[in-house]
Design a protein around this motif. Structure first.
Motif, PDB file in Angstrom:
ATOM      1  N   ARG A 137     112.211  -6.237 -26.847  1.00 24.81           N
ATOM      2  CA  ARG A 137     111.518  -5.471 -27.888  1.00 24.81           C
ATOM      3  C   ARG A 137     112.177  -5.680 -29.240  1.00 24.81           C
ATOM      4  N   ARG A 138     113.504  -5.679 -29.265  1.00 25.47           N
ATOM      5  CA  ARG A 138     114.212  -5.919 -30.540  1.00 25.47           C
ATOM      6  C   ARG A 138     113.918  -7.315 -31.068  1.00 25.47           C
TER       7      ARG A 138
ATOM      8  N   GLU B 147     110.447  -7.338 -32.552  1.00 26.45           N
ATOM      9  CA  GLU B 147     110.431  -6.594 -33.821  1.00 26.45           C
ATOM     10  C   GLU B 147     111.011  -7.437 -34.958  1.00 26.45           C
TER      11      GLU B 147
END
Length: 519
Positions: free
Chosen positions: A241-242, A245
């Motif tokens: 997810r990081r 992003e």
């Protein structure tokens, strides 16, 4: 095949848990080890089960960057480099009802690139890795023959003007569908769609109009076969997810503009603009191509980031959006600046469901926000419809009368050669059409063109988001080359061609076509 797989132990790469069922093991990993990654320093304990010859073969394939499964086809559960196995058992674990899917039609294997690939895609996946490494030094493109377009030169949209206007060889007739011998006559001949579709009474034309599957809009909860290896995942790992992003690396360079001033140019690592003109020129140079049609040259190739996983559906949506952005057609106002991220697209699809567009998708998938579940044509269609971007989704199924890939190819030929270029005798025609979202079992791509070969074969030209264009193609595209010499154009094109041999492995296909209009 399924019985053979269930008789072998599958071991968790993070602990000593193991099971005879892949789905059970997957739920264990997602429940207890969501934020962990396999440690590449862990020893390959399964090696003790291999003979010296098998070990040597496995190491040779790993050094060549090829999946271990190809080295040892009789051992389908041999892990890729970095995975480990331990001999503990978990017989008390309840067997999943979907365990029967572990076989040719439901198997996902780990490639050394870190991605999990469907069994039917494994051969092509390995071939594409080899294509990714083609450089200019390995081909016959003399560097002095590369002509770079100056900033004051003609726009890329006018690249078709540089094509030869010699009369192409005649295309095949329907009754010559199995004739693979080259023909020498030189005449314009009928259109590409008439050649492939045959007469109005031919089975192909009838099937192309009638083989629309009713599977779009099913209401049952889908499984791994449709949603991929992470179908039961509630949330993607936090490290992924990081990474999503943050997005791909952005590089800013200074270039001299037409007026002599410095202009800042932004380059995104997983995006390659201007690739359609390069591929279309290669089709023009390829002596095995009789006729080819391409979509708008303004489409950007978007590929996945390393270790990203199966977000191909989102990447294909981004490629269609790149067309909308750069042609300023209806809907472009929704996408200012850079292309929306995968996480943003997930939000947009969920919002489309909230508005009632293909909302059955939420029941089928269980929701997609912050997950690695595959999406497909219905989700792409819902997103575009929710933004008032007109589109058409069609499914093509294999029947007793005709193969699904044949009716799908009919539709693609008819889309690109729709009669608007009937007076164009160029070998290669670049249109202003949008690309096509293309889906088959386990994978999706973006169709940017179609080629008719001298051998009678019709093949798609695609942007596959699983792979980066080769360094050679990226160099030509980023330099905005409009013409160059090449002794072996097919070597470049092979990574982007999907022919009938490839398509025959799949029974069902879906196409999504944008119907945009200028604002």
């Amino acid at each position: 095949m399924a019985n053979a797989n269930r008789n072998q132990h599958l071991t968790c790469p993070f602990c000593r848990f193991d099971s005879n069922d892949f789905d059970s093991l997957e739920r264990h990993v997602q429940h207890l080890h969501t934020d962990q990654q396999p440690d590449p320093r862990r020893p390959y304990s399964a090696a003790s089960q291999l003979s010296d010859a098998e070990l040597a073969q496995l190491l040779a394939f790993e050094e060549a960057g090829l999946p271990a499964e190809l080295a040892l086809p009789d051992r389908p559960n041999v892990p890729a480099c970095g995975e480990a196995q331990t001999p503990e058992s978990a017989t008390d674990l309840e067997q999943s009802s979907s365990s029967s899917q572990v076989g040719n039609e439901g198997s996902w294997v780990q490639c050394v690139c870190g991605e999990r690939v469907h069994f039917l895609e494994l051969d092509a996946h390995s071939d594409m890795h080899a294509q990714e490494n083609i450089t200019l030094d390995e081909t016959d493109i003399p560097s002095e023959d590369v002509k770079l377009a100056t900033t004051a030169g003609p726009p890329l949209a006018d690249l078709s003007n540089s094509f030869s206007t010699h009369i192409p060889k005649s295309l095949r007739n329907y009754d010559q569908i199995h004739d693979r011998t080259p023909r020498s006559e030189k005449r314009r001949g009928p259109s590409l769609k008439d050649i492939f579709l045959g007469t109005h009474a031919s089975p192909r034309r009838e099937s192309a109009n009638s083989a629309v599957s009713a599977k779009l809009g099913k209401t049952k909860r889908l499984g791994r076969s449709e949603l991929g290896p992470y179908a039961h995942e509630h949330q993607m790992p936090s490290w992924l997810r990081r990474m999503l992003e943050k997005g791909a690396k952005v590089t800013i360079t200074n270039r001299i503009g037409p007026d002599g001033t410095l202009v800042k140019v932004e380059t995104i690592a997983n995006e390659t603009p201007n690739l359609v003109p390069v591929l279309s020129w290669l089709s023009h140079l390829d002596g095995t191509v009789e006729r080819a049609f391409y979509c708008s040259p303004k489409v950007v190739h978007v590929c996945k980031m390393p270790r990203e996983g199966g977000f191909c559906g989102y990447r294909n949506i981004q490629m269609l959006l790149s067309y909308i952005q750069h042609t300023d057609v209806n809907g472009a106002e929704n996408f200012p600046g850079r292309l929306p991220s995968i996480l943003k697209l997930q939000d947009m699809i969920e919002n489309a469901w909230d508005l009632g567009f293909n909302s059955v998708g939420r029941a089928e998938t269980g929701g997609i926000r912050f997950t690695r579940k595959f999406i497909g044509t219905p989700e792409a269609q819902a997103l575009f419809m929710s933004l008032d971007i007109s589109c058409e989704a069609t499914a093509y199924a294999t029947t007793k009368e005709v193969e699904g890939f044949e009716t799908m190819l009919c539709a693609v030929c008819e889309y690109f050669d729709d009669g608007s270029a009937k007076d164009n005798v160029n070998k290669v025609v670049i249109t202003d059409k949008p690309p096509i979202y293309f889906q088959h079992r386990g994978h999706s791509m973006t169709i940017v063109g179609v080629e008719q070969r001298l051998s009678g074969v019709v093949n798609l030209v695609v942007f596959d988001p699983m792979f980066n264009p080769s360094p050679a193609l990226k160099k030509l595209a980023l330099s905005r080359s409009t013409a160059f010499g090449c002794a072996r154009p097919g070597k470049f094109l092979n990574a982007h061609r999907r022919d009938e041999k490839y398509l025959y492995k799949f029974k069902d296909f879906e196409l999504l076509k944008l119907k945009t209009r200028s604002r």
